[in-house]
Design an enzyme around this catalytic site. Structure first.
Site, PDB file in Angstrom:
ATOM      1  N   HIS A  82      38.663  68.578  54.378  1.00  0.00           N
ATOM      2  CA  HIS A  82      39.728  69.193  53.937  1.00  0.00           C
ATOM      3  C   HIS A  82      40.960  68.510  54.512  1.00  0.00           C
ATOM      4  O   HIS A  82      42.430  68.639  54.288  1.00  0.00           O
ATOM      5  CB  HIS A  82      39.876  70.557  53.692  1.00  0.00           C
ATOM      6  CG  HIS A  82      40.180  71.456  54.908  1.00  0.00           C
ATOM      7  ND1 HIS A  82      39.192  71.616  55.846  1.00  0.00           N
ATOM      8  CD2 HIS A  82      41.242  71.536  55.492  1.00  0.00           C
ATOM      9  CE1 HIS A  82      40.033  72.105  56.892  1.00  0.00           C
ATOM     10  NE2 HIS A  82      41.162  72.260  56.873  1.00  0.00           N
TER      11      HIS A  82
ATOM     12  N   ASP B  71      32.112  71.199  54.356  1.00  0.00           N
ATOM     13  CA  ASP B  71      33.514  70.703  54.802  1.00  0.00           C
ATOM     14  C   ASP B  71      33.267  69.791  56.264  1.00  0.00           C
ATOM     15  O   ASP B  71      33.492  70.186  57.356  1.00  0.00           O
ATOM     16  CB  ASP B  71      34.489  71.744  55.221  1.00  0.00           C
ATOM     17  CG  ASP B  71      35.683  71.395  55.355  1.00  0.00           C
ATOM     18  OD1 ASP B  71      36.213  70.287  55.107  1.00  0.00           O
ATOM     19  OD2 ASP B  71      36.737  72.294  55.710  1.00  0.00           O
TER      20      ASP B  71
ATOM     21  N   SER C  12      42.043  72.403  62.346  1.00  0.00           N
ATOM     22  CA  SER C  12      41.019  72.158  61.436  1.00  0.00           C
ATOM     23  C   SER C  12      40.326  70.651  61.744  1.00  0.00           C
ATOM     24  O   SER C  12      41.088  69.557  62.210  1.00  0.00           O
ATOM     25  CB  SER C  12      41.597  71.993  59.984  1.00  0.00           C
ATOM     26  OG  SER C  12      41.934  73.214  59.295  1.00  0.00           O
TER      27      SER C  12
END
Length: 272
Positions: free
Chosen positions: A69, A116, A221
């Site tokens: 992402h 992910d 992230s």
């Protein structure tokens, strides 16, 4: 009445200052400079400068692992910077790379961030130094941390839910939350899959007093979740707000992807 209003304004400013200058991530502390030489900053062009957007970590001489992402539609001019402690200060340790290849896991689900995990091939091998080196990651057959185990993560992500960002690398110790709890409807429900670990600093039971929230947050992230010095997870997703009791940080379990990782990183046969 005016004096009372002035006092309220001063108090509000003081509280805001405390929030804006909290210790980092959500809670946590500044890392010792270059004590995590595997950390990568994925940066995007912002006018005349580059701005930190996501984290990552070095796993081989030309490879960085991150989250899908972070780069869902491709590199789009982003660069990877290694050897970073301060994002703004000039550091001789910094090495900047173009992205030669980006491999997003083909089964990534934007609806719940399942699978992910992404691999970045840098445009050249890094120069190994005290500030830049690879980290070991857990492979298939390895032991992932159990519930309540202490794990650690690091990044340049938001210090708070107001979006304040640190200049220097922060780190935090959190605890693994049981998968059963994270699958509860008041946590993540069906969005939480067997490819995920969730972790946060929990309030001790009975939770009857204020406590220091600690969590990963926006901008962290793609960074690593470490257990006993080995990366076991990738910072992926959580709640809309960081540090919420019922929205722990979610991390992709790396050991579930050994075969895919090896297939991407395997040397390609040379043309004859």
């Amino acid at each position: 009445m005016v004096a009372e209003k002035d006092a309220l304004v001063v108090a509000a400013v003081f509280v805001l200052a405390l929030i804006s200058h909290s210790e980092g991530i959500i809670g946590g502390r500044e890392a010792v400079p270059h004590s995590r030489p595997y950390m990568a900053s994925i940066q995007v062009q912002n006018g005349e400068t580059m701005t930190h957007e996501c984290g990552g970590f070095v796993i081989a001489d030309q490879w960085v692992m991150t989250a899908v992402h972070c780069l869902p539609t491709g590199p789009n001019g982003r660069k990877v910077v290694l050897g970073v402690h301060s994002l703004s200060e000039p550091e001789e340790t910094k090495q900047t790379f173009d992205i030669l290849e980006l491999h997003n896991h083909p089964a990534f689900s934007p609806s719940n961030y399942d699978n992910d995990i992404a691999l970045i091939k840098l445009d050249r091998p890094y120069n190994a130094s005290e500030a830049v080196s690879a980290v070991e990651y857990l492979r298939a057959g390895g032991t992932n941390p159990d519930t309540d185990a202490e794990v650690e993560t690091a990044g340049w992500g938001s210090l708070d839910n107001l979006g304040a960002r640190p200049d220097k690398l922060k780190e935090v110790v959190v605890e693994v939350v049981s998968s059963t709890r994270c699958r509860r409807s008041d946590y993540f429900g069906r969005k939480f899959t067997t490819n995920m670990i969730c972790a946060q600093k929990l309030c001790p039971e009975p939770c009857d007093q204020p406590y220091k929230k600690e969590d990963s947050c926006d901008g962290d992230s793609g960074g690593p979740l470490l257990y006993n010095g080995i990366v076991v997870g990738i910072t992926s997703n959580g709640g809309m707000k960081c540090g919420q009791v019922k929205k722990p940080g979610i991390y992709t379990i790396i050991s579930h992807y050994t075969e895919w990782i090896d297939s991407i990183m395997a040397p390609q046969p040379s043309a004859t």
